[in-house]
Design an enzyme around this catalytic site. Sequence first.
Site, PDB file in Angstrom:
ATOM      1  N   ARG A 187       6.084   5.435  -3.064  1.00  0.00           N
ATOM      2  CA  ARG A 187       6.788   4.803  -1.943  1.00  0.00           C
ATOM      3  C   ARG A 187       6.607   3.295  -2.072  1.00  0.00           C
ATOM      4  NH1 ARG A 187       4.686   3.832   3.930  1.00  0.00           N
ATOM      5  NH2 ARG A 187       6.527   2.720   4.599  1.00  0.00           N
ATOM      6  N   ASN A 245       2.059   7.159   9.358  1.00  0.00           N
ATOM      7  CA  ASN A 245       1.062   6.258   8.781  1.00  0.00           C
ATOM      8  C   ASN A 245      -0.154   6.352   9.678  1.00  0.00           C
ATOM      9  OD1 ASN A 245       3.185   5.545   7.154  1.00  0.00           O
ATOM     10  ND2 ASN A 245       3.201   3.389   7.713  1.00  0.00           N
ATOM     11  N   TYR A 284      -4.263   5.637  10.431  1.00  0.00           N
ATOM     12  CA  TYR A 284      -5.493   4.918  10.088  1.00  0.00           C
ATOM     13  C   TYR A 284      -6.640   5.211  11.054  1.00  0.00           C
ATOM     14  CZ  TYR A 284      -2.788   2.542   6.570  1.00  0.00           C
ATOM     15  OH  TYR A 284      -2.015   2.295   5.464  1.00  0.00           O
ATOM     16  N   GLU A 337       6.749   1.340  10.301  1.00  0.00           N
ATOM     17  CA  GLU A 337       5.954   0.981  11.477  1.00  0.00           C
ATOM     18  C   GLU A 337       6.666   0.031  12.439  1.00  0.00           C
ATOM     19  OE1 GLU A 337       2.129  -0.399  10.102  1.00  0.00           O
ATOM     20  OE2 GLU A 337       1.726   1.428   8.992  1.00  0.00           O
ATOM     21  N   GLU A 361       1.346   6.917   4.768  1.00  0.00           N
ATOM     22  CA  GLU A 361       0.253   5.977   4.488  1.00  0.00           C
ATOM     23  C   GLU A 361      -1.020   6.540   5.075  1.00  0.00           C
ATOM     24  OE1 GLU A 361       0.547   1.876   5.778  1.00  0.00           O
ATOM     25  OE2 GLU A 361       2.614   1.743   5.062  1.00  0.00           O
ATOM     26  N   HIS A 363       9.984  -3.300   5.263  1.00  0.00           N
ATOM     27  CA  HIS A 363       8.525  -3.339   5.450  1.00  0.00           C
ATOM     28  C   HIS A 363       8.162  -4.795   5.747  1.00  0.00           C
ATOM     29  CE1 HIS A 363       4.587  -1.072   4.439  1.00  0.00           C
ATOM     30  NE2 HIS A 363       4.229  -2.236   4.947  1.00  0.00           N
TER      31      HIS A 363
HETATM   32  O1  IFM Z   1      -1.237  -2.918   4.726  1.00  0.00           O
HETATM   33  C1  IFM Z   1      -0.728  -2.236   5.823  1.00  0.00           C
HETATM   34  C2  IFM Z   1       0.682  -1.763   5.561  1.00  0.00           C
HETATM   35  O2  IFM Z   1       1.532  -2.805   5.210  1.00  0.00           O
HETATM   36  C3  IFM Z   1       1.247  -1.096   6.792  1.00  0.00           C
HETATM   37  N1  IFM Z   1       0.356  -0.091   7.278  1.00  0.00           N
HETATM   38  C4  IFM Z   1      -1.033  -0.414   7.439  1.00  0.00           C
HETATM   39  C5  IFM Z   1      -1.575  -1.033   6.164  1.00  0.00           C
HETATM   40  C6  IFM Z   1      -3.061  -1.401   6.340  1.00  0.00           C
HETATM   41  O3  IFM Z   1      -3.212  -2.298   7.386  1.00  0.00           O
END
Ligand code: IFM
Length: 451
Positions: free
Chosen positions: A85, A299, A301, A173, A359, A128
């Site tokens: 990706r 995505n 985290y 995002e 992600e 992006h």
């Molecule tokens: O680096 C970023 C990415 O561009 C978008 N998602 C989160 C990642 C980590 O912060």
Amino acid sequence: MTSNNDNAPKRSDFAGDFLWGFATSSYQIEGAINEGGRVKSIWDTFCEQPGKIRDGSSGAVACDHYHRWEEDLDLLRDTGATVYRFSIAWPRIYGDGKTPNEEGLAFYDKLVDGMLARGIQPWVTLYHWDLPQVLQDQGGWAVRETVNAFLHYADIVSKRLGNRVKHWITHNEPWCTAMHGHWDGMHAPGMKDFATAVQCSHNVLVSHGLALPIIRRNVPDAQVGIALSLHPTRAASGSAEDLAAAHRHDGLRNRWYLDPLYGKGYPQDVLDLMGHAAPRIEPGDVEAIARKTDFVGLNYYFPEVIAHAPGNGPLEGRVVHVEGVERTAFNWEVSPEGLTELLVRMNKDYGAQNIYVTENGSSYEDVPGPDGTVQDPQRLSYLVRHLNAVRDAIARGVPVKGYFAWSLLDNFEWAEGYIRRFGLAYVDFATQQRSLKLSGQWYRDFLKGIR
Ligand code: IFM
């Protein structure tokens, strides 16, 4: 490997057609900002402003991927990844919003051909975050003209690459585009106005919905989706105030995107708290946003803990830093169960099908050892536990179809510059040498079925 990884998954625990790979983005890796007819992006402008980027850096060189793309594709192939990706830099394609730039298109031709030659399936992200500055000068995502410019751009790129690229992500995002870009000002273009941020979020979603038929017309066998950054939201306590604050936060972070994309319209409680800041919605917008996608990207985290904070912004809440929980070097809480929770929620509450983790990754302070290898047991443990979390979601009946690790390379981490390293491959920015970290070697062996 740490004891945390004793229960490490095997590739054979996942379906044979589960997709495995990496994600990157143009501004974070390409560099070469003045080459190939590329025009200025909002990130070039933002990075020029003192104090915006923690180490004063920019994406001007980044990983120099623009020149080293062949080496990077070789690295990808050598990991055993079958999908990649990456994002297209809009400023390379369509700087003034009117005239396509042949040199920019030719770069992505080469890149896509290079992937296919190595047996890697290309997944394009159209946006992006690197908006051409000229479009920002005309109002950026706050104005409808940018939606139209995006549609032209999506048309040009999907026409050009559509005979080879079948997987398309409209936006990465949207929350970050809108809120970091226009509310807290942490990202380009660095505005701090809630109403503008909300209008941007709507315009981005509209541009997504309107782009779907354009991409499908140009690429009849296309699979088109969007990548959302979602966060499990937890109340700081069991008090009614904290629970309500967490619900409001979840509203703007998660439901504001999921609800309209899945045909429920914008959540009324969030519209209510926005008051005058609520977006201008044109006839047909809600229907456009609700157009069915072929897949959805998550995505993931970290989760967020929220306390009631009267008077603190429209959400009257604040993010609480809970002590004593595991965190990455970026201070993000490590919570693999949060990934399972979101995947289950997307499927059970919204009926999401064909979910991809577009992600997932972690940042630690990496230092190469005497033999040049970065030993990063924490990132490895993070990876293993998040893959287990995906496996858990699948075991609960959630149709998760692929996983893209963030990221292939250490790269330009936006407002944090080069301080945060997310790569499974280490980049020595002085020499531009790449080398797989311990975590990257593990992922490679996992993908090859060796582990
Ligand atoms: O680096 C970023 C990415 O561009 C978008 N998602 C989160 C990642 C980590 O912060």
